[in-house]
Scaffold this motif. Structure first.
Motif, PDB file in Angstrom:
ATOM      1  N   ALA A 128       0.844  -1.209   0.000  1.00  0.00           N
ATOM      2  CA  ALA A 128       0.000   0.000   0.000  1.00  0.00           C
ATOM      3  C   ALA A 128       0.869   1.246   0.000  1.00  0.00           C
ATOM      4  O   ALA A 128       0.835   2.063   0.915  1.00  0.00           O
ATOM      5  CB  ALA A 128      -0.915  -0.033   1.215  1.00  0.00           C
ATOM      6  N   THR A 129       1.691   1.362  -1.031  1.00  0.00           N
ATOM      7  CA  THR A 129       2.542   2.537  -1.195  1.00  0.00           C
ATOM      8  C   THR A 129       2.201   3.160  -2.552  1.00  0.00           C
ATOM      9  O   THR A 129       1.495   2.533  -3.359  1.00  0.00           O
ATOM     10  CB  THR A 129       4.024   2.139  -1.201  1.00  0.00           C
ATOM     11  OG1 THR A 129       4.226   1.208  -2.275  1.00  0.00           O
ATOM     12  CG2 THR A 129       4.434   1.488   0.096  1.00  0.00           C
ATOM     13  N   VAL A 130       2.738   4.350  -2.789  1.00  0.00           N
ATOM     14  CA  VAL A 130       2.464   5.010  -4.075  1.00  0.00           C
ATOM     15  C   VAL A 130       2.969   4.122  -5.219  1.00  0.00           C
ATOM     16  O   VAL A 130       2.248   3.882  -6.195  1.00  0.00           O
ATOM     17  CB  VAL A 130       3.116   6.411  -4.112  1.00  0.00           C
ATOM     18  CG1 VAL A 130       3.032   7.004  -5.506  1.00  0.00           C
ATOM     19  CG2 VAL A 130       2.443   7.335  -3.102  1.00  0.00           C
TER      20      VAL A 130
ATOM     21  N   GLN B 258       0.748   0.839  -5.532  1.00  0.00           N
ATOM     22  CA  GLN B 258      -0.583   1.026  -6.118  1.00  0.00           C
ATOM     23  C   GLN B 258      -0.505   1.548  -7.553  1.00  0.00           C
ATOM     24  O   GLN B 258      -1.365   1.245  -8.373  1.00  0.00           O
ATOM     25  CB  GLN B 258      -1.421   1.949  -5.235  1.00  0.00           C
ATOM     26  CG  GLN B 258      -1.755   1.313  -3.893  1.00  0.00           C
ATOM     27  CD  GLN B 258      -2.339  -0.092  -4.026  1.00  0.00           C
ATOM     28  OE1 GLN B 258      -3.382  -0.296  -4.630  1.00  0.00           O
ATOM     29  NE2 GLN B 258      -1.650  -1.088  -3.472  1.00  0.00           N
TER      30      GLN B 258
ATOM     31  N   TYR C  51      -3.207   4.421  17.862  1.00  0.00           N
ATOM     32  CA  TYR C  51      -1.805   4.302  17.473  1.00  0.00           C
ATOM     33  C   TYR C  51      -1.616   4.228  15.959  1.00  0.00           C
ATOM     34  O   TYR C  51      -0.502   4.142  15.484  1.00  0.00           O
ATOM     35  CB  TYR C  51      -1.179   3.063  18.122  1.00  0.00           C
ATOM     36  CG  TYR C  51      -1.007   3.223  19.603  1.00  0.00           C
ATOM     37  CD1 TYR C  51       0.086   3.909  20.124  1.00  0.00           C
ATOM     38  CD2 TYR C  51      -1.946   2.721  20.487  1.00  0.00           C
ATOM     39  CE1 TYR C  51       0.237   4.085  21.490  1.00  0.00           C
ATOM     40  CE2 TYR C  51      -1.806   2.885  21.855  1.00  0.00           C
ATOM     41  CZ  TYR C  51      -0.709   3.567  22.350  1.00  0.00           C
ATOM     42  OH  TYR C  51      -0.566   3.746  23.700  1.00  0.00           O
TER      43      TYR C  51
ATOM     44  N   ASP D 167      -2.376   8.419  10.236  1.00  0.00           N
ATOM     45  CA  ASP D 167      -3.525   9.044   9.574  1.00  0.00           C
ATOM     46  C   ASP D 167      -3.866   8.374   8.250  1.00  0.00           C
ATOM     47  O   ASP D 167      -5.026   8.208   7.894  1.00  0.00           O
ATOM     48  CB  ASP D 167      -3.233  10.528   9.282  1.00  0.00           C
ATOM     49  CG  ASP D 167      -2.920  11.280  10.543  1.00  0.00           C
ATOM     50  OD1 ASP D 167      -2.954  10.648  11.619  1.00  0.00           O
ATOM     51  OD2 ASP D 167      -2.641  12.487  10.456  1.00  0.00           O
ATOM     52  N   GLY D 168      -2.821   8.009   7.512  1.00  0.00           N
ATOM     53  CA  GLY D 168      -3.036   7.418   6.191  1.00  0.00           C
ATOM     54  C   GLY D 168      -3.801   6.114   6.271  1.00  0.00           C
ATOM     55  O   GLY D 168      -4.768   5.894   5.531  1.00  0.00           O
ATOM     56  N   THR D 169      -3.383   5.240   7.194  1.00  0.00           N
ATOM     57  CA  THR D 169      -4.046   3.946   7.347  1.00  0.00           C
ATOM     58  C   THR D 169      -5.490   4.154   7.788  1.00  0.00           C
ATOM     59  O   THR D 169      -6.406   3.498   7.274  1.00  0.00           O
ATOM     60  CB  THR D 169      -3.298   3.085   8.389  1.00  0.00           C
ATOM     61  OG1 THR D 169      -1.928   3.019   8.016  1.00  0.00           O
ATOM     62  CG2 THR D 169      -3.865   1.698   8.474  1.00  0.00           C
TER      63      THR D 169
ATOM     64  N   SER E 281      -7.427   6.803   7.314  1.00  0.00           N
ATOM     65  CA  SER E 281      -8.306   7.343   6.274  1.00  0.00           C
ATOM     66  C   SER E 281      -8.581   6.297   5.199  1.00  0.00           C
ATOM     67  O   SER E 281      -9.690   6.227   4.659  1.00  0.00           O
ATOM     68  CB  SER E 281      -7.746   8.644   5.673  1.00  0.00           C
ATOM     69  OG  SER E 281      -6.510   8.405   5.111  1.00  0.00           O
TER      70      SER E 281
ATOM     71  N   LYS F 149     -12.277   4.879   4.209  1.00  0.00           N
ATOM     72  CA  LYS F 149     -12.764   4.837   2.821  1.00  0.00           C
ATOM     73  C   LYS F 149     -13.229   3.440   2.439  1.00  0.00           C
ATOM     74  O   LYS F 149     -14.160   3.284   1.660  1.00  0.00           O
ATOM     75  CB  LYS F 149     -11.635   5.263   1.867  1.00  0.00           C
ATOM     76  CG  LYS F 149     -11.573   6.742   1.633  1.00  0.00           C
ATOM     77  CD  LYS F 149     -10.669   7.040   0.464  1.00  0.00           C
ATOM     78  CE  LYS F 149     -10.766   8.506   0.107  1.00  0.00           C
ATOM     79  NZ  LYS F 149      -9.901   8.831  -1.017  1.00  0.00           N
TER      80      LYS F 149
ATOM     81  N   GLN G 267       5.869   8.795   1.834  1.00  0.00           N
ATOM     82  CA  GLN G 267       5.255   8.512   0.536  1.00  0.00           C
ATOM     83  C   GLN G 267       5.130   9.824  -0.225  1.00  0.00           C
ATOM     84  O   GLN G 267       4.799  10.863   0.366  1.00  0.00           O
ATOM     85  CB  GLN G 267       3.868   7.904   0.724  1.00  0.00           C
ATOM     86  CG  GLN G 267       3.879   6.511   1.335  1.00  0.00           C
ATOM     87  CD  GLN G 267       4.556   5.487   0.450  1.00  0.00           C
ATOM     88  OE1 GLN G 267       4.248   5.369  -0.731  1.00  0.00           O
ATOM     89  NE2 GLN G 267       5.504   4.760   1.000  1.00  0.00           N
TER      90      GLN G 267
ATOM     91  N   ALA H 258      -2.201   8.489   0.880  1.00  0.00           N
ATOM     92  CA  ALA H 258      -3.073   7.402   1.337  1.00  0.00           C
ATOM     93  C   ALA H 258      -4.488   7.528   0.786  1.00  0.00           C
ATOM     94  O   ALA H 258      -5.118   6.534   0.436  1.00  0.00           O
ATOM     95  CB  ALA H 258      -3.117   7.369   2.856  1.00  0.00           C
TER      96      ALA H 258
END
Lengths: 197, 241
Positions: free
Chosen positions: A144-146, A149, A181, A184-186, A188, A192, B49, B79
């Motif tokens: 799950a990185t730029v 994906q 813990y 934020d990315g995970t 959000s 989604k 990232q 993300a």
């Protein structure tokens, strides 16, 4: 301090991942002290691995046989192909014992920085395999990185027109993960990808 | 030496087994690299990232050293875009172009501000494709290769501008450009609007990116190929139609 052979051994060991010069020295000394019990069998194992292990022509997995044990196993579900970046990812999925399909190893991810383009990945082989009548689903299991994906979207485009459904691994809260813990990315991504209970 | 700044991650390259060489576009210090110890770790990888906004502290013994970064995540832009192939490609493209185009350690506060608003548009905006094209125009202007789209280079007219001269980067009107229209680059109408409004038609957008691509490639990259991430973004746009 040490003879040339020992220095050479330490030098090679220190090139292994996880080993620096100090730990390579310890490993060398450990092996030299246990010559018969460890060093000679290790030498034989290394020789045998170097001679016999090769990539599977079908999926890219490493094995002594070609096709590999996974591709040759009739118990495996031939309708599923899970696409992974490297052999390490295949091993990670195998450790779960929850996937019984086959694999396809791309050999990397698209990366402008590292100069990896589509021609450097085993995408053509995947397209050929996806065209087989028994294949019904392709699971894209990239990180799950730029880059991960971006590669997944690229592969999806290339597979358009094939009569297979394309799915990808979910992104979200890991088992045992406490929301407080999580980054934020995970969080959000998990929001989604929420689904009804 | 030590400074703190806000920044946007442009790239993170593996360095050794556990560290990363991270390139940020910072507000006050421009495009600036630094080593992140433990940057390959499970927790840190998500932070570094491309496109993520961070608050960075850079430390080094001397100014000319590579130095170390310690960053804190401000906003995880990447993300939210992992599922959207086109927007993800746009963000990657913008990061790659900025990384390849800007010199190191030279502050470009305007580009930083524009990049921030582009990243926000890519995440949420409706007319983000137009913002992307405008961002490349700003990038060209800030690097000294700005296009002059205010008046016709031949007649001085300010209306009916539909071409750009590939040599001078100045607009050319329909009438004045008739004779050289095969050599001139098409100027999409939406670039003459003062502000982004609604998403431009695909054809105009392609023309705008060909236009900026021509000058980026010719002047900024001195004839070299544009970054592969930008090529992939264009391919994806073409797929969308």
């Amino acid at each position: 301090m040490a003879g040339n052979d020992i220095e050479r051994l330490i030098n090679y060991l220190s090139k292994l991942p996880g080993l620096g010069p100090r730990s390579a020295r310890r490993a060398a000394l450990h092996m030299l002290k246990r010559r018969e019990a460890l060093m000679v069998p290790l030498l034989k194992a290394l020789e045998s691995a170097a001679e016999n292990i090769k990539p599977c022509a079908t999926c890219g997995n490493l094995d002594t046989d070609d096709p590999c044990a996974i591709c040759a196993n009739p118990e495996r579900d031939g309708s599923l192909i899970c696409v992974v970046e490297e052999v390490a990812d295949l091993w990670a999925l195998e450790r779960t014992h929850s996937y019984k399909g086959r694999y396809h190893i791309l050999g990397g991810l698209l990366s402008a920085l590292d100069g990896v383009g589509p021609e450097d990945l085993n995408i053509a082989g995947l397209i050929t395999r996806a065209g087989a009548p028994e294949v019904t689903e392709i699971i894209l299991a990239m990180s799950a990185t730029v880059d991960g994906q971006t590669t997944a979207h690229f592969v999806t485009d290339r597979l358009k027109g094939q009569d297979v459904s394309i799915t990808r691994l979910a992104h979200g809260v890991p088992v045992g993960g406490e929301l407080d813990y999580l980054d934020d990315g995970t969080l959000s991504a998990a929001l989604k990808a929420r689904r009804p209970l | 030496m030590e400074w703190s700044d806000s920044g946007i991650v442009l790239s993170a390259r593996r360095h050794g087994e556990t560290s990363s060489l991270v390139m940020l576009l910072t507000k006050q210090h421009g495009r600036h690299a630094g080593l992140v110890r433990g940057g390959q770790g499970r927790r840190a990888r998500g932070l570094y990232q491309a496109g993520n906004r961070v608050s960075a502290v850079w430390r080094a013994r001397l100014e000319e050293h590579l130095g170390n970064y310690v960053c804190e995540l401000v906003h995880a832009a990447a993300a939210g875009l992992l599922d959207d192939a086109l927007r993800l490609a746009a963000l990657s493209s913008a990061c790659s172009v900025v990384e390849a185009a800007l010199p190191e350690r030279h502050p470009y506060t305007n580009i930083y501000g524009e990049f921030l608003s582009l990243a926000e548009d890519i995440e949420n905006g409706a007319a983000w494709t137009e913002s992307y094209a405008r961002f490349e125009l700003t990038l060209l202007a800030e690097l000294g290769f700005g296009l002059d789209l205010s008046a016709c280079a031949v007649s001085g007219e300010t209306t009916d501008l539909i071409y750009v001269s590939p040599r001078s980067g100045r607009a050319v009107s329909a009438e004045a450009g008739t004779q050289w229209r095969k050599k001139l680059l098409p100027l999409p109408a939406f670039l003459l609007r003062p502000e982004p409004a609604e998403p431009p038609p695909a054809e105009e957008l392609r023309a705008a990116l060909n236009l900026t691509g021509w000058f980026l490639s010719g002047h900024v990259f001195a004839g070299a190929k544009l970054p592969p991430a930008r090529e992939r973004f264009l391919e994806r746009l073409a797929l969308r139609g």
